[in-house]
Design an enzyme around this catalytic site. Structure first.
Site, PDB file in Angstrom:
ATOM      1  CG  ASN A 100      -1.913  -1.000   1.133  1.00 55.65           C
ATOM      2  OD1 ASN A 100      -1.650  -2.182   2.139  1.00 55.65           O
ATOM      3  ND2 ASN A 100      -2.887  -1.587   0.365  1.00 55.65           N
ATOM      4  CB  ILE A 102       0.382   6.211   1.895  1.00 62.29           C
ATOM      5  CG1 ILE A 102       2.048   6.765   2.624  1.00 62.29           C
ATOM      6  CG2 ILE A 102      -0.504   4.871   3.088  1.00 62.29           C
ATOM      7  CD1 ILE A 102       1.959   7.798   3.718  1.00 62.29           C
ATOM      8  CB  CYS A 103      -3.338   2.706  -1.230  1.00 59.71           C
ATOM      9  SG  CYS A 103      -4.499   2.605  -1.576  1.00 59.71           S
ATOM     10  CG  LEU A 104      -4.301   4.858   5.672  1.00 59.33           C
ATOM     11  CD1 LEU A 104      -4.480   3.252   6.088  1.00 59.33           C
ATOM     12  CD2 LEU A 104      -3.596   5.450   6.764  1.00 59.33           C
TER      13      LEU A 104
END
Lengths: 221, 109
Positions: A79, A87-89
Site C-alpha cells: 500500500n 500511501i493508499c489508506l
C-alpha cells in the site's frame, strides 16, 4: 490566531509531552503546516527495528480536509509506492474524520505496516510479490528496512550495524540464481532485474513463466 | 453580635451539559473537531455562550455547533456522519445528562 494554527500547535505540544507512543513530530521549515513525522516499525513485522519518516502537509481547511502524508523513508509494502512513497489508506482519503489528529493518523500508518491490504494496492508490483510468495516478500521488506530505515541486517543474525552495500537483486526481491541465469545469456544485469521484477518472477510463478517469455521481454527495446 | 448586610454580589458559573460531571483534570472535555474546551467557543467565535452553543447527536457525542455544522455541510448527503463513530448524524432535540437532572432534583427536594 487562526483555528488551524491553534489546533496544530496544540497537537505538536501534545505529541512532545507523550513519550510513550514513540511518535515524533518535527518542523521541516519555518511553516508549522509542513512537518516531518516518524515512528518505529511495528514489532513482529519485517519493518521491526527501522524508523520510518513521513512527510506531512496540513491543508488550509484542516481539520475538515485530510492530512497529506507520504513516506520519506522507502518502504516495501503493497500500500506504499516503492518509488514515490505515496500511501493508499482510506482515512487519508474519503474516510477522513475531523477528530483524527497528527498522532492518531501516524499510528494508523504504523498499523498499516502490520496489516497490508494487497487487494487495494498502491504499488501493484509489490502487491503481486506479496500475493505470490509471502516469505520472499517479507525477506525483501526486511532488506529495505535494513537499507533505508536503519533496521538490523537480515543476514547478520546477531543484528549487526546498519549500512552495507546495496544488493540490487535482494532489493528487487529476486533470486540471485535467476538473475545470473539470464545475465549469462548476454543481457545487461540491470535490465534482467527490471524485467524479472515486472514479470513477478518469484516463488511458484517461476515455473509458470517460460524462459522464452523472459527473453522476449528482455529483447524489447 | 448583629450582622447587617449592606451589600452583596451574586456570582454564578455555567457550563454546557456534556453528559458527565465536570472534571478540571480531564482534557477530554474538548470539542473533538477544534480541540477547544466546550466551555470556550469555536475558533470562529469570540465569546462563549448562547451564540456558540454545543450540539448533541443522538449518538451521545457533543461538539461545538459551528464545528459539527461545518463538517456536516461539506459532506455529501450519504456521508453526513458523526466524526467519532461514523453513524449518520442526527442532532438530538434536547438532551439532558442524568447527572444534571439529579442535581436539579436534589435542589428541588
Amino acid at each position: 490566531m487562526d483555528a488551524r494554527l491553534r489546533r496544530v500547535n496544540k497537537e505538536i505540544a501534545d505529541c512532545k509531552n507523550d513519550k510513550s507512543s514513540k511518535i515524533q513530530l518535527d518542523l521541516v521549515d519555518e511553516s508549522p503546516f509542513h512537518l516531518k513525522g516518524s515512528f518505529p516499525g511495528p514489532e513482529g513485522t519485517p519493518y521491526e527495528g527501522g524508523r520510518f519518516e513521513v512527510d506531512i502537509r496540513i491543508p488550509d481547511s484542516y481539520p475538515f480536509q485530510p492530512l497529506k502524508m507520504k513516506f520519506i523513508t522507502k518502504v516495501y509494502h503493497p500500500n506504499v509506492s516503492s518509488a514515490s512513497g505515496a500511501i493508499c489508506l482510506d482515512i487519508l482519503k474519503d474516510q477522513w474524520s475531523p477528530v483524527l489528529t497528527l498522532k492518531s493518523t501516524l499510528i494508523s500508518l504504523q498499523s498499516l505496516l502490520c496489516s497490508p491490504e494487497p487487494d487495494d494496492p498502491q504499488d501493484a508490483e509489490v502487491a503481486k510479490h506479496y500475493m505470490t510468495s509471502r516469505s520472499s516478500f517479507e525477506e525483501t521488506a526486511r532488506y529495505w528496512t535494513h537499507i533505508y530505515a536503519g533496521g538490523p541486517d537480515p543476514k547478520a543474525k546477531d543484528g549487526g550495524s546498519g549500512g552495507g552495500s546495496r544488493d540490487e537483486v535482494a532489493m528487487a526481491g529476486l533470486e540471485k540464481a535467476h538473475v545470473d541465469q539470464f545475465e549469462a545469456l548476454g543481457f545487461e544485469r540491470g535490465k534482467v532485474i527490471d524485467v524479472l521484477r515486472r514479470l513477478n518472477y518469484r516463488g511458484a510463478n517461476v515455473t509458470k513463466i517460460t524462459e522464452d517469455r523472459v527473453v522476449e521481454e528482455l529483447l524489447k527495446p | 453580635m448583629k450582622v447587617t448586610i449592606k451589600n452583596w454580589n451574586a456570582i454564578a458559573q455555567w457550563r454546557w451539559d456534556i453528559g458527565k460531571e465536570f472534571d478540571e483534570t480531564d482534557d477530554e472535555d474538548l470539542c473533538g473537531i477544534c480541540r477547544v474546551a466546550y466551555e470556550g467557543c469555536c475558533p470562529r467565535c469570540k465569546m462563549p455562550g448562547d451564540d456558540c452553543p454545543v450540539l448533541w447527536g443522538e449518538c451521545g457525542h457533543v461538539y461545538h455547533m459551528h464545528c459539527i455544522m461545518q463538517w456536516i455541510e461539506q459532506q455529501p448527503p450519504n456521508k453526513q456522519n458523526c466524526p467519532m463513530d461514523r453513524k449518520p448524524w442526527i442532532t438530538a432535540e434536547r438532551k439532558t445528562a442524568n447527572t444534571a437532572t439529579q442535581q436539579t432534583q436534589a435542589v428541588q427536594s
